[in-house]
Design a protein around this motif. Sequence first.
Motif, PDB file in Angstrom:
ATOM      1  N   THR A  55      17.547   8.551  -2.752  1.00 30.06           N
ATOM      2  CA  THR A  55      18.805   9.281  -2.962  1.00 30.06           C
ATOM      3  C   THR A  55      19.857   8.877  -1.934  1.00 30.06           C
ATOM      4  N   LEU A  56      19.417   8.327  -0.802  1.00 32.12           N
ATOM      5  CA  LEU A  56      20.344   7.875   0.235  1.00 32.12           C
ATOM      6  C   LEU A  56      20.688   6.395   0.089  1.00 32.12           C
ATOM      7  N   GLY A  57      20.113   5.738  -0.925  1.00 35.19           N
ATOM      8  CA  GLY A  57      20.341   4.320  -1.104  1.00 35.19           C
ATOM      9  C   GLY A  57      19.540   3.462  -0.144  1.00 35.19           C
ATOM     10  N   LEU A  58      18.441   4.007   0.395  1.00 35.88           N
ATOM     11  CA  LEU A  58      17.671   3.288   1.417  1.00 35.88           C
ATOM     12  C   LEU A  58      16.342   2.737   0.922  1.00 35.88           C
ATOM     13  N   ALA A  59      15.726   3.393  -0.045  1.00 38.12           N
ATOM     14  CA  ALA A  59      14.349   3.022  -0.404  1.00 38.12           C
ATOM     15  C   ALA A  59      14.258   1.586  -0.912  1.00 38.12           C
ATOM     16  N   ARG A  60      15.124   1.205  -1.832  1.00 41.65           N
ATOM     17  CA  ARG A  60      15.031  -0.143  -2.409  1.00 41.65           C
ATOM     18  C   ARG A  60      15.264  -1.219  -1.347  1.00 41.65           C
ATOM     19  N   PRO A  61      16.335  -1.107  -0.530  1.00 44.72           N
ATOM     20  CA  PRO A  61      16.496  -2.113   0.532  1.00 44.72           C
ATOM     21  C   PRO A  61      15.322  -2.138   1.505  1.00 44.72           C
ATOM     22  N   LEU A  62      14.788  -0.961   1.859  1.00 42.98           N
ATOM     23  CA  LEU A  62      13.653  -0.907   2.769  1.00 42.98           C
ATOM     24  C   LEU A  62      12.464  -1.677   2.197  1.00 42.98           C
ATOM     25  N   LEU A  63      12.125  -1.390   0.943  1.00 43.27           N
ATOM     26  CA  LEU A  63      10.970  -2.036   0.327  1.00 43.27           C
ATOM     27  C   LEU A  63      11.217  -3.520   0.060  1.00 43.27           C
ATOM     28  N   ASP A  64      12.482  -3.888  -0.141  1.00 46.77           N
ATOM     29  CA  ASP A  64      12.802  -5.301  -0.356  1.00 46.77           C
ATOM     30  C   ASP A  64      12.778  -6.102   0.943  1.00 46.77           C
ATOM     31  N   GLU A  65      13.202  -5.473   2.034  1.00 50.83           N
ATOM     32  CA  GLU A  65      13.429  -6.214   3.273  1.00 50.83           C
ATOM     33  C   GLU A  65      12.280  -6.133   4.271  1.00 50.83           C
ATOM     34  N   VAL A  66      11.491  -5.086   4.211  1.00 47.86           N
ATOM     35  CA  VAL A  66      10.454  -4.880   5.218  1.00 47.86           C
ATOM     36  C   VAL A  66       9.086  -5.121   4.586  1.00 47.86           C
ATOM     37  N   PRO A  67       8.298  -6.050   5.104  1.00 45.34           N
ATOM     38  CA  PRO A  67       6.962  -6.307   4.543  1.00 45.34           C
ATOM     39  C   PRO A  67       6.093  -5.050   4.593  1.00 45.34           C
ATOM     40  N   HIS A  68       5.371  -4.813   3.510  1.00 45.41           N
ATOM     41  CA  HIS A  68       4.561  -3.599   3.424  1.00 45.41           C
ATOM     42  C   HIS A  68       3.497  -3.797   2.344  1.00 45.41           C
ATOM     43  N   THR A  69       2.590  -2.862   2.272  1.00 47.23           N
ATOM     44  CA  THR A  69       1.651  -2.804   1.160  1.00 47.23           C
ATOM     45  C   THR A  69       1.808  -1.463   0.463  1.00 47.23           C
ATOM     46  N   ARG A  70       1.245  -1.365  -0.723  1.00 45.98           N
ATOM     47  CA  ARG A  70       1.375  -0.150  -1.517  1.00 45.98           C
ATOM     48  C   ARG A  70      -0.009   0.348  -1.924  1.00 45.98           C
ATOM     49  N   SER A  71      -0.223   1.609  -1.739  1.00 49.01           N
ATOM     50  CA  SER A  71      -1.511   2.204  -2.098  1.00 49.01           C
ATOM     51  C   SER A  71      -1.297   3.236  -3.188  1.00 49.01           C
ATOM     52  N   ASP A  72      -2.024   3.081  -4.296  1.00 51.20           N
ATOM     53  CA  ASP A  72      -1.885   4.036  -5.390  1.00 51.20           C
ATOM     54  C   ASP A  72      -3.013   5.063  -5.430  1.00 51.20           C
ATOM     55  N   ALA A  73      -3.943   5.004  -4.447  1.00 54.91           N
ATOM     56  CA  ALA A  73      -5.064   5.945  -4.453  1.00 54.91           C
ATOM     57  C   ALA A  73      -5.706   6.001  -3.078  1.00 54.91           C
ATOM     58  N   PHE A  74      -6.406   7.107  -2.840  1.00 57.12           N
ATOM     59  CA  PHE A  74      -7.267   7.243  -1.668  1.00 57.12           C
ATOM     60  C   PHE A  74      -8.692   7.288  -2.172  1.00 57.12           C
ATOM     61  N   ARG A  75      -9.510   6.348  -1.693  1.00 59.64           N
ATOM     62  CA  ARG A  75     -10.864   6.212  -2.221  1.00 59.64           C
ATOM     63  C   ARG A  75     -11.897   6.298  -1.108  1.00 59.64           C
ATOM     64  N   TRP A  76     -13.035   6.870  -1.460  1.00 58.66           N
ATOM     65  CA  TRP A  76     -14.179   6.993  -0.547  1.00 58.66           C
ATOM     66  C   TRP A  76     -15.323   6.173  -1.137  1.00 58.66           C
ATOM     67  N   HIS A  77     -15.833   5.228  -0.349  1.00 62.65           N
ATOM     68  CA  HIS A  77     -16.858   4.315  -0.814  1.00 62.65           C
ATOM     69  C   HIS A  77     -18.182   4.574  -0.088  1.00 62.65           C
ATOM     70  N   THR A  78     -19.267   4.454  -0.819  1.00 65.54           N
ATOM     71  CA  THR A  78     -20.596   4.382  -0.216  1.00 65.54           C
ATOM     72  C   THR A  78     -21.301   3.177  -0.847  1.00 65.54           C
ATOM     73  N   ALA A  79     -22.505   2.917  -0.395  1.00 63.25           N
ATOM     74  CA  ALA A  79     -23.259   1.798  -0.972  1.00 63.25           C
ATOM     75  C   ALA A  79     -23.555   2.025  -2.444  1.00 63.25           C
ATOM     76  N   GLU A  80     -23.613   3.298  -2.868  1.00 65.43           N
ATOM     77  CA  GLU A  80     -23.992   3.625  -4.244  1.00 65.43           C
ATOM     78  C   GLU A  80     -22.811   3.717  -5.204  1.00 65.43           C
ATOM     79  N   ARG A  81     -21.671   4.212  -4.727  1.00 63.96           N
ATOM     80  CA  ARG A  81     -20.562   4.421  -5.649  1.00 63.96           C
ATOM     81  C   ARG A  81     -19.255   4.594  -4.896  1.00 63.96           C
ATOM     82  N   THR A  82     -18.167   4.666  -5.662  1.00 63.19           N
ATOM     83  CA  THR A  82     -16.828   4.908  -5.114  1.00 63.19           C
ATOM     84  C   THR A  82     -16.232   6.127  -5.788  1.00 63.19           C
TER      85      THR A  82
END
Length: 407
Positions: A55-82
Amino acid sequence: MSDVVIVGGGPGGVLLTYLLARGGASVTLLESRHDFARRFRGDTLAPGVLEYLDTLGLARPLLDEVPHTRSDAFRWHTAERTWTLVDYRGASSRFPFYALIPQAAFLPWLADRARAHGARVLMGARFSALRHDDAGRVCGVEYTVDAEKHHLDAALVVGADGRNSKVRAASGLAATELGASLDILWHAFPRRADDPSYSGLDLFGTPTGSVALLDQRGDWQLGWTIRAGSLAEVRARGIDALRDAAIGALPWLAGRLDDLRDVADLTLLPVRITTVERWTRPGLVLLGDAAHVVSPVGGNGINLALADAADLANRLVGPLRRTPPDPAQLDDAAAGLEAARRPGVEREQRAQVRTERLAAERIASGDAGPPTALATLARIPGFPRYAGRRNRVEVPAPVPVIAAGSP
């Protein structure tokens, strides 16, 4: 003299500096360090925060100009399953993810924009004392730059200087710990092109504790969860025990942690959940970790601080447009911040205390999976997406005078 002096160049302090300057206020930011390099601090910008920045006009320039990664989930892993415990894809139509942006990149990017609006950003400026008027109201600060003493008068002082806030200590406001159960030991190492892909926010359960893995684009951040206060025991067991736990959960790490010679090579983040008796004194207001320390569980410490800054800016820009500003109106704005924000922050803290206690019990029992309640909910179709929406950090929309300013 400045209308507002902000002590502390963390996320909340820098965003508040930007917003007030964009709204036309005279604002000075004091940052004790000579740069914004912060490692192993909150780097996760939530969907609701990204929407606010948009809404401030900052998000798109921030994501375009600053290297980052994106996470769409929080996951918990064990040897048997996720388990997918939280799915963020339904949390926003524009930004259905957490953006993992190192503070060392985000903060100078935003500080440059604050300067462009006329804010003073003083680096290497170490706060030393509060100044008071004859009635006892806070009316400024004393600070040093390269051992040279300075003072600056202000209509309002904002303490945004983190969990060990010197401003809070100088004000006499008392902090109380709510009973954190975990600490985290962090290590960063380079990412390789052929490394596996994950959600970006991943936890790997082991019989001796969990191992967090954060994708920081060029680096991985690896965090070992230990019982609060158990660092001496961990040191006695030695670095091999931690290395073996990580490689047991993530076999591709074999050979990647050989540079670790001692537990002292890791960075300890003591997890704290802290409440402060009040966030305000006449002429003073605290925000972010200075007012409420939250656990890294959920990654929302940075987002709550940014929400504090957005709310406080909305309340201050009107009174600050008066010449001179009315101290009573500024104090009312500060009190309004606490009244609006404190209940939600305390709900988050209570939930974190419960979650950490369950996690500590799981570690003690040698259970590698998530707490039973979380594992049960994760099996319900649609619940992870519901959790992503339910756990959104909501940020109040900018008032017109801030929204109308150019990015």
